[in-house]
Design a protein around this motif. Structure first.
Motif, PDB file in Angstrom:
ATOM      1  N   ASN A  60       0.736  -1.162  -0.120  1.00 38.33           N
ATOM      2  CA  ASN A  60       0.078   0.320  -0.371  1.00 38.33           C
ATOM      3  C   ASN A  60       0.975   0.739   0.329  1.00 38.33           C
ATOM      4  O   ASN A  60       1.054   2.138   0.798  1.00 38.33           O
ATOM      5  CB  ASN A  60      -1.060  -0.300   1.239  1.00 38.33           C
ATOM      6  CG  ASN A  60      -2.070   1.285   0.726  1.00 38.33           C
ATOM      7  OD1 ASN A  60      -1.845   1.931  -0.010  1.00 38.33           O
ATOM      8  ND2 ASN A  60      -3.098   0.970   2.404  1.00 38.33           N
ATOM      9  N   HIS A  62       2.315   5.135  -0.564  1.00 42.07           N
ATOM     10  CA  HIS A  62       1.462   6.480  -0.757  1.00 42.07           C
ATOM     11  C   HIS A  62       1.718   7.187  -0.826  1.00 42.07           C
ATOM     12  O   HIS A  62       2.815   7.963  -1.254  1.00 42.07           O
ATOM     13  CB  HIS A  62       0.366   6.291   0.416  1.00 42.07           C
ATOM     14  CG  HIS A  62      -1.166   6.164   0.803  1.00 42.07           C
ATOM     15  ND1 HIS A  62      -1.553   7.137   1.372  1.00 42.07           N
ATOM     16  CD2 HIS A  62      -1.741   4.780   0.479  1.00 42.07           C
ATOM     17  CE1 HIS A  62      -2.628   5.690   1.380  1.00 42.07           C
ATOM     18  NE2 HIS A  62      -2.546   4.694   0.804  1.00 42.07           N
ATOM     19  N   ARG A 101       2.168   3.217   3.231  1.00 40.32           N
ATOM     20  CA  ARG A 101       1.674   3.470   4.668  1.00 40.32           C
ATOM     21  C   ARG A 101       0.942   1.695   5.345  1.00 40.32           C
ATOM     22  O   ARG A 101       0.673   2.368   6.448  1.00 40.32           O
ATOM     23  CB  ARG A 101      -0.325   3.898   3.465  1.00 40.32           C
ATOM     24  CG  ARG A 101      -0.680   4.276   5.003  1.00 40.32           C
ATOM     25  CD  ARG A 101      -0.273   5.437   5.475  1.00 40.32           C
ATOM     26  NE  ARG A 101      -1.033   6.608   4.871  1.00 40.32           N
ATOM     27  CZ  ARG A 101       0.266   7.605   4.460  1.00 40.32           C
ATOM     28  NH1 ARG A 101       0.909   8.446   5.474  1.00 40.32           N
ATOM     29  NH2 ARG A 101      -0.390   8.747   3.837  1.00 40.32           N
ATOM     30  N   VAL A 191      -3.931  11.947   0.249  1.00 38.65           N
ATOM     31  CA  VAL A 191      -3.175  11.146  -0.313  1.00 38.65           C
ATOM     32  C   VAL A 191      -3.636  10.070  -0.613  1.00 38.65           C
ATOM     33  O   VAL A 191      -5.103   9.918   0.111  1.00 38.65           O
ATOM     34  CB  VAL A 191      -2.227  11.374   1.145  1.00 38.65           C
ATOM     35  CG1 VAL A 191      -1.713  12.071   1.206  1.00 38.65           C
ATOM     36  CG2 VAL A 191      -2.780  10.438   2.454  1.00 38.65           C
ATOM     37  N   GLY A 192      -3.165   9.350  -1.250  1.00 37.35           N
ATOM     38  CA  GLY A 192      -3.596   7.815  -2.038  1.00 37.35           C
ATOM     39  C   GLY A 192      -2.768   7.147  -2.449  1.00 37.35           C
ATOM     40  O   GLY A 192      -1.397   7.040  -2.877  1.00 37.35           O
ATOM     41  N   GLN A 193      -3.231   5.588  -2.613  1.00 40.26           N
ATOM     42  CA  GLN A 193      -2.591   4.486  -3.052  1.00 40.26           C
ATOM     43  C   GLN A 193      -2.627   5.197  -4.189  1.00 40.26           C
ATOM     44  O   GLN A 193      -2.933   4.954  -5.482  1.00 40.26           O
ATOM     45  CB  GLN A 193      -2.797   2.988  -2.560  1.00 40.26           C
ATOM     46  CG  GLN A 193      -2.261   2.155  -3.172  1.00 40.26           C
ATOM     47  CD  GLN A 193      -3.029   0.741  -2.812  1.00 40.26           C
ATOM     48  OE1 GLN A 193      -4.252   0.465  -2.857  1.00 40.26           O
ATOM     49  NE2 GLN A 193      -2.186  -0.154  -3.126  1.00 40.26           N
TER      50      GLN A 193
END
Length: 216
Positions: A60, A62, A101, A191-193
């Motif tokens: 994961n 990020h 993450r 924020v994100g993958q």
């Protein structure tokens, strides 16, 4: 042009945007308190739109877009007064603080440092330098990140909890800052993958006019 030779270390600031702290369920630091600081090694550096490697055992990864503050001269171990702090800044760059993450979540549960989660090779791409003279007020700058042409992050630098003079004053109480060091000032919300094959486009805008773009 920046390289690992003239950017020997990064000082990164955690949770410096309230909305980002909230989106991850973290407490928001109070102004005038002690910022969350961690140091990243030169091997994190990626320049000239280089690639990003997914770290071992990470599932994961990020993105976190950040304003990088480039130090122009050393403080020689002296504490920097806030009113003089901008004299130590040579310019700015757009940067990514790539974060494992899932590994970070595990480290936080165990009360362990974030080194593996934040400091792996290629975790910190940086753009070319924007001279300080070309920016009238850093608070007018905006950070924008797209992943595969979809906007993920879009935040203005005036939303920082700890501004640049405060950060330089705080850091100088503990560290000697050298020419070429980079202060990563935190990330706005969104924020994100990302996964292998994604294209990340990071932009730094001054007064909503594009100043620099970095693609990874």
């Amino acid at each position: 042009r920046m390289s690992s030779k003239n950017a020997p270390k990064y000082y990164a600031v955690g949770r410096n945007y309230a909305e980002h702290a909230k989106e991850l369920g973290n407490a928001t630091p109070k102004p005038q308190s002690a910022p969350i600081i961690f140091v990243k090694p030169p091997s994190c550096l990626v320049v000239n739109n280089g690639g990003i490697r997914v770290p071992f055992a990470c599932h994961n990864l990020h993105h976190e877009i950040e304003l990088g503050v480039v130090i122009g001269k050393t403080n020689n171990g002296r504490v920097i007064d806030e009113k003089d702090a901008m004299e130590y800044v040579s310019g700015y760059c757009v940067a990514l603080d790539m974060t494992a993450r899932d590994l970070q979540a595990d480290a936080k549960k165990k009360g362990l440092p974030w080194t593996v989660c934040k400091c792996f090779d290629t975790s910190t791409p940086v753009s070319m330098l924007i001279r300080k003279e070309n920016v009238s007020n850093y608070k007018d700058m905006r950070l924008k990140l797209t992943v595969n042409d979809t906007v993920r992050q879009n935040g203005k630098c005036d939303a920082m909890i700890f501004d640049i003079p405060y950060l330089l004053n705080y850091l100088s109480k503990y560290f000697t800052l050298h020419r070429g060091d980079i202060i990563l000032t935190g990330t706005p919300k969104g924020v994100g993958q990302v996964v292998v094959g994604d294209t990340l486009c990071s932009q730094l805008l001054v007064n909503d006019q594009l100043s620099v773009t970095m693609t990874n």
